[in-house]
Design a protein around this motif. Structure first.
Motif, PDB file in Angstrom:
ATOM      1  N   ILE A  38      -8.427  36.987 -26.734  1.00  0.00           N
ATOM      2  CA  ILE A  38      -7.833  37.833 -27.761  1.00  0.00           C
ATOM      3  C   ILE A  38      -8.500  39.197 -27.697  1.00  0.00           C
ATOM      4  O   ILE A  38      -9.727  39.297 -27.704  1.00  0.00           O
ATOM      5  N   ILE A  39      -7.690  40.233 -27.615  1.00  0.00           N
ATOM      6  CA  ILE A  39      -8.192  41.603 -27.589  1.00  0.00           C
ATOM      7  C   ILE A  39      -7.793  42.267 -28.899  1.00  0.00           C
ATOM      8  O   ILE A  39      -6.608  42.378 -29.212  1.00  0.00           O
ATOM      9  N   HIS A  40      -8.794  42.664 -29.661  1.00  0.00           N
ATOM     10  CA  HIS A  40      -8.535  43.340 -30.937  1.00  0.00           C
ATOM     11  C   HIS A  40      -8.002  44.744 -30.689  1.00  0.00           C
ATOM     12  O   HIS A  40      -8.471  45.445 -29.799  1.00  0.00           O
ATOM     13  N   ALA A  41      -7.039  45.130 -31.507  1.00  0.00           N
ATOM     14  CA  ALA A  41      -6.398  46.434 -31.359  1.00  0.00           C
ATOM     15  C   ALA A  41      -6.087  47.020 -32.729  1.00  0.00           C
ATOM     16  O   ALA A  41      -5.930  46.286 -33.701  1.00  0.00           O
ATOM     17  N   ARG A  42      -6.005  48.339 -32.784  1.00  0.00           N
ATOM     18  CA  ARG A  42      -5.534  48.988 -34.021  1.00  0.00           C
ATOM     19  C   ARG A  42      -4.056  48.700 -34.209  1.00  0.00           C
ATOM     20  O   ARG A  42      -3.571  48.569 -35.316  1.00  0.00           O
ATOM     21  N   ASP A  43      -3.327  48.619 -33.092  1.00  0.00           N
ATOM     22  CA  ASP A  43      -1.889  48.337 -33.090  1.00  0.00           C
ATOM     23  C   ASP A  43      -1.627  47.454 -31.872  1.00  0.00           C
ATOM     24  O   ASP A  43      -1.711  47.925 -30.733  1.00  0.00           O
ATOM     25  N   ASN A  44      -1.333  46.179 -32.103  1.00  0.00           N
ATOM     26  CA  ASN A  44      -1.204  45.241 -30.988  1.00  0.00           C
ATOM     27  C   ASN A  44      -0.099  45.638 -30.006  1.00  0.00           C
ATOM     28  O   ASN A  44      -0.249  45.488 -28.805  1.00  0.00           O
ATOM     29  N   ARG A  45       0.997  46.156 -30.512  1.00  0.00           N
ATOM     30  CA  ARG A  45       2.096  46.566 -29.627  1.00  0.00           C
ATOM     31  C   ARG A  45       1.665  47.761 -28.764  1.00  0.00           C
ATOM     32  O   ARG A  45       1.897  47.777 -27.556  1.00  0.00           O
ATOM     33  N   GLU A  46       1.049  48.761 -29.377  1.00  0.00           N
ATOM     34  CA  GLU A  46       0.600  49.933 -28.624  1.00  0.00           C
ATOM     35  C   GLU A  46      -0.346  49.518 -27.494  1.00  0.00           C
ATOM     36  O   GLU A  46      -0.194  49.964 -26.349  1.00  0.00           O
ATOM     37  N   SER A  47      -1.320  48.683 -27.799  1.00  0.00           N
ATOM     38  CA  SER A  47      -2.290  48.276 -26.779  1.00  0.00           C
ATOM     39  C   SER A  47      -1.655  47.414 -25.702  1.00  0.00           C
ATOM     40  O   SER A  47      -1.934  47.591 -24.520  1.00  0.00           O
ATOM     41  N   ALA A  48      -0.786  46.478 -26.086  1.00  0.00           N
ATOM     42  CA  ALA A  48      -0.118  45.626 -25.099  1.00  0.00           C
ATOM     43  C   ALA A  48       0.773  46.466 -24.184  1.00  0.00           C
ATOM     44  O   ALA A  48       0.769  46.283 -22.963  1.00  0.00           O
ATOM     45  N   GLU A  49       1.520  47.393 -24.759  1.00  0.00           N
ATOM     46  CA  GLU A  49       2.395  48.250 -23.951  1.00  0.00           C
ATOM     47  C   GLU A  49       1.590  49.182 -23.049  1.00  0.00           C
ATOM     48  O   GLU A  49       1.982  49.449 -21.912  1.00  0.00           O
ATOM     49  N   PHE A  50       0.469  49.700 -23.561  1.00  0.00           N
ATOM     50  CA  PHE A  50      -0.406  50.551 -22.750  1.00  0.00           C
ATOM     51  C   PHE A  50      -0.858  49.790 -21.509  1.00  0.00           C
ATOM     52  O   PHE A  50      -0.724  50.260 -20.378  1.00  0.00           O
ATOM     53  N   PHE A  51      -1.385  48.597 -21.718  1.00  0.00           N
ATOM     54  CA  PHE A  51      -1.927  47.803 -20.622  1.00  0.00           C
ATOM     55  C   PHE A  51      -0.817  47.364 -19.664  1.00  0.00           C
ATOM     56  O   PHE A  51      -0.932  47.531 -18.455  1.00  0.00           O
ATOM     57  N   ALA A  52       0.246  46.798 -20.200  1.00  0.00           N
ATOM     58  CA  ALA A  52       1.338  46.316 -19.361  1.00  0.00           C
ATOM     59  C   ALA A  52       1.965  47.456 -18.561  1.00  0.00           C
ATOM     60  O   ALA A  52       2.226  47.314 -17.357  1.00  0.00           O
ATOM     61  N   GLY A  53       2.183  48.585 -19.208  1.00  0.00           N
ATOM     62  CA  GLY A  53       2.785  49.727 -18.523  1.00  0.00           C
ATOM     63  C   GLY A  53       1.911  50.294 -17.432  1.00  0.00           C
ATOM     64  O   GLY A  53       2.395  50.715 -16.379  1.00  0.00           O
ATOM     65  N   LEU A  54       0.619  50.300 -17.661  1.00  0.00           N
ATOM     66  CA  LEU A  54      -0.317  50.845 -16.688  1.00  0.00           C
ATOM     67  C   LEU A  54      -0.359  49.997 -15.415  1.00  0.00           C
ATOM     68  O   LEU A  54      -0.453  50.518 -14.310  1.00  0.00           O
ATOM     69  N   LEU A  55      -0.263  48.679 -15.584  1.00  0.00           N
ATOM     70  CA  LEU A  55      -0.402  47.784 -14.437  1.00  0.00           C
ATOM     71  C   LEU A  55       0.909  47.160 -13.976  1.00  0.00           C
ATOM     72  O   LEU A  55       0.909  46.257 -13.142  1.00  0.00           O
ATOM     73  N   GLY A  56       2.027  47.638 -14.502  1.00  0.00           N
ATOM     74  CA  GLY A  56       3.311  47.112 -14.063  1.00  0.00           C
ATOM     75  C   GLY A  56       3.530  45.665 -14.469  1.00  0.00           C
ATOM     76  O   GLY A  56       4.185  44.910 -13.751  1.00  0.00           O
ATOM     77  N   LEU A  57       2.982  45.270 -15.604  1.00  0.00           N
ATOM     78  CA  LEU A  57       3.134  43.907 -16.118  1.00  0.00           C
ATOM     79  C   LEU A  57       4.140  43.894 -17.257  1.00  0.00           C
ATOM     80  O   LEU A  57       4.612  44.943 -17.682  1.00  0.00           O
TER      81      LEU A  57
END
Length: 129
Positions: free
Chosen positions: A9-28
């Motif tokens: 579990i990765i804590h985030a200020r905004d779970n969608r923002e962080s998930a999209e940041f990570f997924a978008g950066l790595l093509g996931l």
């Protein structure tokens, strides 16, 4: 039974923002949403489950990801295109460059919640023999 990491579990200020940041950066892709979690699957079966919590409760963590040379090139292109501050070292002494340690390449940057992210193309200690 062998022991394998299944998810974290990765804590985030905004779970969608962080998930999209990570997924978008790595093509996931974001693969699941349930309760407070938005999940991103990694190729080895591990999921990163992003959860929104109060910003003052987030303790910055370090997450390092082993990627192929091609994935590194694509991610680094996104890092530079998006203007993401990045470094060759974890102490952030060498900005705007990558490192060439252990016969591979690496880069450090922060995610939207302030976690220290690292991409490497070779595990520490070099390529396995």
């Amino acid at each position: 039974m062998s022991v394998e990491l299944n998810h974290t579990i990765i804590h985030a200020r905004d779970n969608r923002e962080s998930a999209e940041f990570f997924a978008g950066l790595l093509g996931l892709e974001i693969t699941a949403e349930w309760g407070p979690f938005i999940a991103v699957d990694l190729s080895n079966g591990v999921t990163l489950d992003f959860a929104t919590i109060p910003a003052e409760s987030i303790t910055p963590q370090h997450y390092a990801f082993l990627v192929s040379e091609e994935e590194f090139d694509a991610a680094y292109a996104q890092i530079t295109k998006r203007g993401i501050e990045h470094y060759a070292d974890p102490q952030r002494q060498h900005p705007d460059v990558i490192n060439h340690n252990d016969g591979g390449r690496g880069v450090y940057f922060m995610d939207p919640a302030g976690h220290f992210m690292e991409l490497i193309t070779v595990p520490y200690g070099g390529r396995p023999s």
